[in-house]
Write an enzyme that holds these catalytic residues in place. Structure first.
Site, PDB file in Angstrom:
ATOM      1  N   TYR A   1      17.366 -22.176 -27.131  1.00 52.93           N
ATOM      2  CA  TYR A   1      16.843 -21.366 -28.236  1.00 52.93           C
ATOM      3  C   TYR A   1      17.497 -19.980 -28.218  1.00 52.93           C
ATOM      4  CZ  TYR A   1      13.004 -24.677 -28.958  1.00 52.93           C
ATOM      5  OH  TYR A   1      12.260 -25.802 -29.221  1.00 52.93           O
TER       6      TYR A   1
ATOM      7  N   TYR B   1      16.272 -30.254 -23.480  1.00 59.51           N
ATOM      8  CA  TYR B   1      16.406 -29.140 -22.531  1.00 59.51           C
ATOM      9  C   TYR B   1      15.368 -29.264 -21.412  1.00 59.51           C
ATOM     10  CZ  TYR B   1      12.600 -27.170 -25.422  1.00 59.51           C
ATOM     11  OH  TYR B   1      11.437 -26.972 -26.129  1.00 59.51           O
TER      12      TYR B   1
ATOM     13  N   ARG C   1      12.455 -31.898 -22.112  1.00 53.53           N
ATOM     14  CA  ARG C   1      11.835 -32.131 -23.402  1.00 53.53           C
ATOM     15  C   ARG C   1      12.789 -32.931 -24.293  1.00 53.53           C
ATOM     16  NH1 ARG C   1       8.340 -29.864 -26.969  1.00 53.53           N
ATOM     17  NH2 ARG C   1       7.703 -32.016 -26.645  1.00 53.53           N
TER      18      ARG C   1
ATOM     19  N   HIS D   1      13.721 -32.043 -30.516  1.00 57.19           N
ATOM     20  CA  HIS D   1      12.651 -31.917 -31.510  1.00 57.19           C
ATOM     21  C   HIS D   1      12.892 -30.696 -32.383  1.00 57.19           C
ATOM     22  CE1 HIS D   1      11.408 -29.453 -28.056  1.00 57.19           C
ATOM     23  NE2 HIS D   1      10.807 -28.662 -28.942  1.00 57.19           N
TER      24      HIS D   1
ATOM     25  N   HIS E   1      10.576 -27.835 -34.730  1.00 56.64           N
ATOM     26  CA  HIS E   1       9.249 -27.313 -35.050  1.00 56.64           C
ATOM     27  C   HIS E   1       9.151 -27.013 -36.545  1.00 56.64           C
ATOM     28  CE1 HIS E   1       8.277 -26.518 -30.756  1.00 56.64           C
ATOM     29  NE2 HIS E   1       9.570 -26.290 -30.665  1.00 56.64           N
TER      30      HIS E   1
END
Length: 235
Positions: free
Chosen positions: A101, A140, A150, A153, A155
């Site tokens: 991110y 990640y 994870r 995905h 959000h």
């Protein structure tokens, strides 16, 4: 129609270690909303920019594009009776193709992409449909245990017509082998709920020699409700 709270994960899910500290330790209190929260306009409906729905191009320098597999995501936002909801603002945020991110708290060793911001917005049209372009995010690692990862995905935040009407969810990608290994996914406890959070490969909307497409429909309430992270706290 009453909410099915069994559809939502338990607040305390020990395998998802963050919930040990964050879950409530006292009975919940009902906090009635005030009139301005229920009727006040939500920020952002009328300030979308031309590239807000294109995460491939909306952050990089002119003529530059984000790095990674390009994808198109589309779907319909509907109410509990299947009626599409027009003019609904959807906010998008995600990791880049390497799984990192653009946030100062992200300590993952994967590189940042100088041409990918990871944020965007889109409005549903008159038929409740939405479409945006982006880069397929990477998986990640996260500090939930030894070698915890994870699944990829994205959000989404769905905003209604007033300030307090906001729901948050995330969707996964069909066929990802990390989905059944993730404690956050497994906190749902219901395979049907996990299925509602899985975007389907849609070759009919794929663009030849350019990008694959995935479909993710969102239902706000009812038997086919999309699980939302803040449903128990939201309106």
């Amino acid at each position: 129609m009453a909410r099915d709270r069994d559809w939502q994960p338990a607040a305390l899910t020990p395998d998802y270690k963050t919930t040990i500290l964050r879950s409530p330790h006292a009975p919940l209190l009902h906090m009635p909303t005030a009139l301005p929260e229920e009727t006040g306009p939500v920020f952002g409906h009328d300030v979308l920019q031309p590239r807000d729905d294109d995460l491939i191009l909306n952050y990089g320098a002119e003529g530059q594009a984000a790095i990674g597999p390009r994808i198109l995501v589309h779907g319909v936002v509907a109410d509990q009776n299947g009626r599409p909801l027009p003019d609904t603002l959807i906010e998008i945020w995600q990791a880049n193709a390497a799984g990192r991110y653009r946030h100062h708290n992200d300590g993952y060793l994967a590189p940042l992409d100088p041409h990918f911001g990871g944020c965007g917005r889109v409005m549903t049209d008159t038929h409740g449909a939405y479409t945006f372009r982006t880069i397929q995010p990477g998986a990640y690692p996260w500090p939930n245990g030894p070698n915890a990862w994870r699944p990829a995905h994205i959000h989404l935040s769905i905003l209604g017509p007033s300030f307090a009407q906001r729901l948050i969810t995330q969707f996964y990608f069909e066929g990802d082998p990390l989905i059944p290994l993730c404690p956050i996914v497994n906190s749902l406890g219901n395979p049907a709920a996990v299925d509602r959070l899985t975007a389907r490969l849609d070759m009919d909307r794929a663009v030849p020699m350019d990008m694959l497409a995935y479909r993710f429909d969102i239902t706000l309430r009812g038997r086919h409700q999309t699980p939302f992270e803040n449903r128990t706290a939201g309106l």
